[in-house]
Scaffold this motif. Structure first.
Motif, mmCIF file in Angstrom:
data_model
loop_
_atom_site.group_PDB
_atom_site.id
_atom_site.type_symbol
_atom_site.label_atom_id
_atom_site.label_comp_id
_atom_site.label_asym_id
_atom_site.label_seq_id
_atom_site.Cartn_x
_atom_site.Cartn_y
_atom_site.Cartn_z
ATOM 1 N N PHE A 21 -4.265 12.155 -10.881
ATOM 2 C CA PHE A 21 -4.244 10.857 -10.219
ATOM 3 C C PHE A 21 -5.299 9.903 -10.768
ATOM 4 C CE2 PHE A 21 -4.038 7.878 -6.705
ATOM 5 C CZ PHE A 21 -2.667 7.795 -6.565
ATOM 6 N N SER A 22 -6.428 10.434 -11.251
ATOM 7 C CA SER A 22 -7.481 9.528 -11.714
ATOM 8 C C SER A 22 -7.077 8.830 -13.012
ATOM 9 C CB SER A 22 -8.804 10.269 -11.875
ATOM 10 O OG SER A 22 -8.677 11.240 -12.878
ATOM 11 N N ARG A 23 -6.242 9.497 -13.827
ATOM 12 C CA ARG A 23 -5.844 8.871 -15.093
ATOM 13 C C ARG A 23 -4.472 8.205 -15.021
ATOM 14 N NH1 ARG A 23 -6.091 12.732 -19.816
ATOM 15 N NH2 ARG A 23 -5.397 10.879 -20.889
ATOM 16 N N ALA A 24 -3.798 8.341 -13.900
ATOM 17 C CA ALA A 24 -2.475 7.718 -13.767
ATOM 18 C C ALA A 24 -2.597 6.218 -13.975
ATOM 19 C CB ALA A 24 -1.913 8.013 -12.379
ATOM 20 N N GLY A 25 -1.729 5.687 -14.798
ATOM 21 C CA GLY A 25 -1.775 4.250 -15.067
ATOM 22 C C GLY A 25 -2.324 3.926 -16.442
ATOM 23 N N TYR A 53 4.338 1.234 -14.526
ATOM 24 C CA TYR A 53 3.311 1.828 -13.661
ATOM 25 C C TYR A 53 3.966 2.613 -12.511
ATOM 26 C CZ TYR A 53 -0.871 1.968 -10.657
ATOM 27 O OH TYR A 53 -1.911 2.356 -9.864
ATOM 28 N N GLU A 54 4.986 2.035 -11.914
ATOM 29 C CA GLU A 54 5.720 2.746 -10.856
ATOM 30 C C GLU A 54 6.319 4.049 -11.412
ATOM 31 O OE1 GLU A 54 5.912 2.128 -7.669
ATOM 32 O OE2 GLU A 54 6.200 -0.003 -7.228
ATOM 33 N N GLU A 108 -2.201 8.852 1.389
ATOM 34 C CA GLU A 108 -3.573 8.414 1.657
ATOM 35 C C GLU A 108 -4.161 7.653 0.469
ATOM 36 O OE1 GLU A 108 -5.655 11.931 2.847
ATOM 37 O OE2 GLU A 108 -4.579 12.007 4.757
ATOM 38 N N LEU A 109 -3.636 7.934 -0.716
ATOM 39 C CA LEU A 109 -4.115 7.240 -1.910
ATOM 40 C C LEU A 109 -3.433 5.886 -2.097
ATOM 41 C CD1 LEU A 109 -4.248 10.368 -4.217
ATOM 42 C CD2 LEU A 109 -6.210 8.986 -3.583
ATOM 43 N N GLY A 110 -2.492 5.561 -1.222
ATOM 44 C CA GLY A 110 -1.876 4.225 -1.269
ATOM 45 C C GLY A 110 -0.487 4.187 -1.863
ATOM 46 N N PHE A 111 0.103 5.378 -2.083
ATOM 47 C CA PHE A 111 1.449 5.419 -2.679
ATOM 48 C C PHE A 111 2.400 6.214 -1.782
ATOM 49 C CE2 PHE A 111 -1.333 4.249 -6.049
ATOM 50 C CZ PHE A 111 -0.617 3.277 -6.699
ATOM 51 N N GLY A 112 3.642 6.350 -2.242
ATOM 52 C CA GLY A 112 4.593 7.134 -1.471
ATOM 53 C C GLY A 112 5.204 6.366 -0.318
ATOM 54 N N ALA A 113 5.389 5.051 -0.498
ATOM 55 C CA ALA A 113 6.002 4.238 0.567
ATOM 56 C C ALA A 113 7.515 4.151 0.403
ATOM 57 C CB ALA A 113 5.394 2.849 0.571
ATOM 58 N N MET A 115 9.018 2.746 -2.179
ATOM 59 C CA MET A 115 9.350 1.458 -2.780
ATOM 60 C C MET A 115 9.431 1.541 -4.307
ATOM 61 S SD MET A 115 9.610 -0.385 -0.168
ATOM 62 C CE MET A 115 9.399 -2.146 -0.353
ATOM 63 N N ASP B 32 -3.437 -1.538 2.563
ATOM 64 C CA ASP B 32 -3.970 -0.290 2.017
ATOM 65 C C ASP B 32 -2.877 0.486 1.294
ATOM 66 O OD1 ASP B 32 -6.452 -0.862 2.912
ATOM 67 O OD2 ASP B 32 -6.507 0.613 4.518
ATOM 68 N N LEU B 33 -1.739 -0.134 1.146
ATOM 69 C CA LEU B 33 -0.605 0.539 0.523
ATOM 70 C C LEU B 33 -0.301 -0.148 -0.817
ATOM 71 C CD1 LEU B 33 1.229 2.855 1.254
ATOM 72 C CD2 LEU B 33 2.636 1.283 2.567
ATOM 73 N N MET B 34 -0.698 0.504 -1.895
ATOM 74 C CA MET B 34 -0.514 -0.111 -3.208
ATOM 75 C C MET B 34 0.972 -0.227 -3.564
ATOM 76 S SD MET B 34 -3.472 -1.020 -4.125
ATOM 77 C CE MET B 34 -3.993 -1.172 -2.414
ATOM 78 N N SER B 35 1.801 0.704 -3.054
ATOM 79 C CA SER B 35 3.255 0.630 -3.274
ATOM 80 C C SER B 35 3.807 -0.710 -2.804
ATOM 81 C CB SER B 35 3.973 1.714 -2.473
ATOM 82 O OG SER B 35 3.640 2.986 -2.940
ATOM 83 N N LEU B 51 -8.984 0.614 0.503
ATOM 84 C CA LEU B 51 -8.878 1.730 -0.455
ATOM 85 C C LEU B 51 -9.815 1.471 -1.628
ATOM 86 C CD1 LEU B 51 -5.187 2.715 -1.232
ATOM 87 C CD2 LEU B 51 -6.858 3.969 0.107
ATOM 88 N N ASN B 53 -9.926 3.769 -4.528
ATOM 89 C CA ASN B 53 -9.671 4.664 -5.666
ATOM 90 C C ASN B 53 -9.272 3.874 -6.924
ATOM 91 O OD1 ASN B 53 -6.694 4.533 -5.922
ATOM 92 N ND2 ASN B 53 -6.720 5.406 -3.860
ATOM 93 N N GLN B 55 -6.678 3.634 -8.572
ATOM 94 C CA GLN B 55 -5.330 3.042 -8.591
ATOM 95 C C GLN B 55 -5.291 1.637 -7.990
ATOM 96 O OE1 GLN B 55 -3.394 4.414 -10.592
ATOM 97 N NE2 GLN B 55 -4.692 6.218 -10.758
ATOM 98 N N ARG B 58 -5.923 -0.347 -11.054
ATOM 99 C CA ARG B 58 -4.712 -0.291 -11.893
ATOM 100 C C ARG B 58 -3.625 -1.214 -11.334
ATOM 101 N NH1 ARG B 58 -6.033 1.135 -16.580
ATOM 102 N NH2 ARG B 58 -6.796 3.250 -16.870
#
Lengths: 145, 119
Positions: A21-25, A53-54, A108-113, A115, B32-35, B51, B53, B55, B58
């Protein structure tokens, strides 16, 4: 690569590592930089950057890892993200806005919505997805220049 | 509104010594939702988030966002600040919550974006 492609096309290839996850992107960032150096229209760069990126995030969070291949030609940019599994059970469901199988950690990291795939489809001119459950998923996106 | 105004209104600190205080932003997006940020943001905006992190940086990079405000007193790790610095993205940090920060900016004339892209 034939003579014509040698003169007109640029091919970039990136390994994408599962759960990194830290290098993603980083791949998407690199692709964006190359497109900018080539003097491509900024609105196309932005759409391409969002979609790559998605796609990259999807490979990191959902798959066993994979790769992203970019072909830049005079009239189009073609991006292929191919992962090594596990594949998508129901593509129609996966394409629905808000549907997600992401873990709590990813959320929690801000993804997985839910979309990502719809956003990729909306950002490009042509969108193709193929998946075999148990094998892997390939997403191909074309951006016209 | 310029980034310098945002810093003043939110009593925020700059996390690196950038020269963006006179850079204009057209609106704001608090999330807080980057998506969702990737799906909805079309304009040149300031992103407010809790957030911290990599990302977040990014996401801003892909969307051509040039300023981020971290709310609720959150400060990202140094490597995240360095990443933003490399990309020229201004970072501000405020002790206000997301709700309060957005309220202050909105009442001072900085509007939200319209959700149209995903219809």
């Amino acid at each position: 690569m034939d003579e014509k492609e040698k003169n007109t096309g640029i091919k970039l290839e990136y390994e994408i590592i599962k759960d990194d996850f830290s290098r993603a992107g980083e791949a998407s960032s690199n692709i964006k930089r190359v497109l900018r150096q080539l003097g491509i229209d900024s609105s196309v760069i932005r759409k391409t950057a969002i979609a790559t990126y998605e796609a990259e995030i999807n490979v990191v969070i959902h798959s066993e890892g994979g790769k992203m291949v970019v072909n830049i030609e005079p009239d189009k940019i073609e991006i292929t993200a191919k992962d090594n599994g596990p594949g998508i059970k129901d593509i129609d469901q996966a394409m629905q806005k808000g549907f997600s199988t992401a873990s709590q950690k990813v959320r929690e990291l801000g993804f997985g919505a839910g979309m990502g795939l719809p956003n990729m489809k909306r950002s490009c001119d042509e969108f193709y997805i193929e998946s075999e459950f148990g094998k892997g998923t390939t997403v191909k996106m074309i951006f016209k220049l | 509104m310029v980034i310098g105004d945002i810093r003043e209104l939110l009593d925020a600190e700059c996390l690196w010594d950038h020269d963006h205080l006179n850079t204009k932003v057209d609106g704001a997006f608090g999330c807080d939702l980057m998506s969702d940020c990737l799906a909805f943001v079309d304009e040149r905006i300031v992103l407010l988030t809790g957030l911290t992190n990599p990302q977040v940086i990014r996401t801003a990079e892909m969307l051509d966002i040039n300023a981020i405000v971290f709310v609720r007193g959150k400060i990202p790790p140094q490597e995240v600040i360095d990443m933003a610095k490399d990309m020229g993205i201004a970072l501000l940090a405020t002790k206000h919550t997301l709700y309060t920060s957005c309220g202050i900016l909105y009442s001072n004339g900085l509007k939200g974006i319209s959700i149209g892209g995903m219809e």
